[in-house]
Design an enzyme around this catalytic site. Structure first.
Site, short mmCIF file in Angstrom:
data_model
loop_
_atom_site.label_atom_id
_atom_site.label_comp_id
_atom_site.label_asym_id
_atom_site.label_seq_id
_atom_site.Cartn_x
_atom_site.Cartn_y
_atom_site.Cartn_z
N SER A 105 3.11 7.96 -6.02
CA SER A 105 4.20 8.48 -6.63
C SER A 105 3.88 8.57 -8.39
O SER A 105 4.50 9.46 -9.05
CB SER A 105 5.42 7.66 -6.32
N GLY A 132 -13.91 7.15 -21.90
CA GLY A 132 -13.86 8.32 -21.38
C GLY A 132 -14.15 8.66 -20.13
O GLY A 132 -13.84 7.61 -19.00
N ASP A 161 -4.08 6.77 -12.56
CA ASP A 161 -3.23 7.78 -11.91
C ASP A 161 -2.87 8.61 -12.86
O ASP A 161 -2.67 9.82 -12.68
CB ASP A 161 -1.86 7.20 -11.50
O1 KDG Z 1 -2.43 2.58 -9.86
C1 KDG Z 1 -0.90 1.52 -9.99
C2 KDG Z 1 -0.99 0.93 -8.73
O2 KDG Z 1 -1.67 0.19 -8.31
C3 KDG Z 1 0.43 0.19 -8.77
O3 KDG Z 1 1.50 1.03 -9.05
C4 KDG Z 1 0.76 -0.41 -7.60
O4 KDG Z 1 0.40 1.38 -5.91
C5 KDG Z 1 0.19 0.29 -6.20
C6 KDG Z 1 -0.66 -0.54 -5.47
O5 KDG Z 1 -0.82 -0.46 -4.32
O6 KDG Z 1 -1.39 -1.62 -6.06
#
Ligand code: KDG
Length: 314
Positions: A36, A229, A257
């Protein structure tokens, strides 16, 4: 639909003060979920994106659906589960270190996702299917759901982009390798971080990690290198793309993300891949400035304005 994604999103409680949770009495409530996060960031960048999941038919489930829908993401595929709760997690703040993540998600509604929960029509009409390695870690039925979604995408010429997002609190490195390497082999674009790329491939250099995935069936690999990077490689080209300068890191979670969203945005705009990777670096960098996962992602107007300002300064 430009991109369709699915996975578990939980309510995220972030303590207002640092230190062990037993001494913390005030929390900020928001949401967190890798897929999400990508959907929200893509929507802010101006793309049509759908996110789906199984959520508890409870207050937290409604909150998550409303939050994501409020960001302009299509949530019509979401399934509400009457017998399983929505997962929650906490970010224990440790000054000078990455936060400690505590999950309360075992047996959650999302962990019961099955192939029939997947909106096949939305996958068929999307340009990209985005997946992460968190979903197959949740349960056997979630793993089957990922394989099912990939097969629908492949039958319909939809490109699959995969972020391993290795979560060693959910499974061992061995289990992750066994499950993820066959998945990765079916995906077009792979976005590992350096450390998770090393765990999955047994290689340590970005070039070797990328070669492993290219030899195993992927057509494009980006190895994310944090402040340095990213390195990308395909059959046709390879290059290092410098990181986007950051003055203060509040919380690194959500940067990967953001990278995926920025990179996808560049691809959807038909930019040269090097520029798409640079946009990934930039959107990922925005996430570092806030304690939450998704709050820092920029709007497209911000990206355009910064580009124009940089050109004036040059
Ligand atoms: O990438 C961020 C996610 O790790 C966090 O929002 C929580 O989705 C999650 C997870 O399962 O760790």
């Amino acid at each position: 639909m430009d991109v369709i994604t699915f996975g578990e999103t939980m309510v995220l409680f972030t303590p207002v003060t640092a230190g062990p949770l037993r001494f913390t009495s005030h929390f900020q409530k928001t949401i967190g979920g890798a897929e999400s996060n990508v959907a929200i960031a893509l929507s802010r960048l101006g793309h049509k994106v759908g996110w789906t999941s199984r959520l508890g038919k409870d207050e937290f489930g409604t909150y998550i659906r409303n939050y994501i829908r409020g960001e302009g993401v299509d949530t019509t595929g979401v399934v509400f589960d009457h017998s399983r709760p929505t997962g929650v997690f906490f970010k224990e703040q440790r000054p000078g270190k990455e936060p400690n993540i505590l999950y309360y998600r075992k047996g959650s509604a999302a962990s019961r996702m099955t192939p029939s929960d997947i909106p096949e029509a939305q996958i068929k009409e999307a340009k990209f299917l985005h997946l992460t390695g968190i979903t197959p870690a949740l349960s056997e039925s979630c793993k089957e759901t990922v394989h099912h979604a990939i097969s629908i995408a492949k039958q319909n010429g939809v490109k699959v982009i995969f972020d391993p997002n290795l979560r060693l609190k959910l499974w061992s490195a061995e289990e992750a390798r066994e499950a993820l390497v066959p998945i990765v082999a079916q995906c077009d674009y792979i976005l590992p971080g350096l450390e998770e790329g090393s765990i999955l491939t047994g290689k340590t250099e970005p070039e070797d990690i990328a070669s492993f995935f290219l030899e195993n069936g992927s057509s494009f690999v980006v190895v994310k290198l944090g402040e340095k990077g990213a390195y990308f490689a395909s059959e046709a080209e390879e290059a290092h793309v410098p990181g986007f300068p950051v003055t203060e890191i509040v919380d690194p979670i959500g940067a990967g993300d953001g990278f995926a969203a920025g990179f996808l945005s560049g691809l959807l705009r038909n930019w040269p891949v090097k520029e798409a990777v640079a946009l990934g670096n930039k959107v990922g960098a925005y996430a570092l400035s806030v304690a939450g996962d998704a709050e820092g992602y920029p709007n497209w107007e911000q990206i355009i304005k910064e580009k124009a300002d940089a050109e004036v300064l040059r």
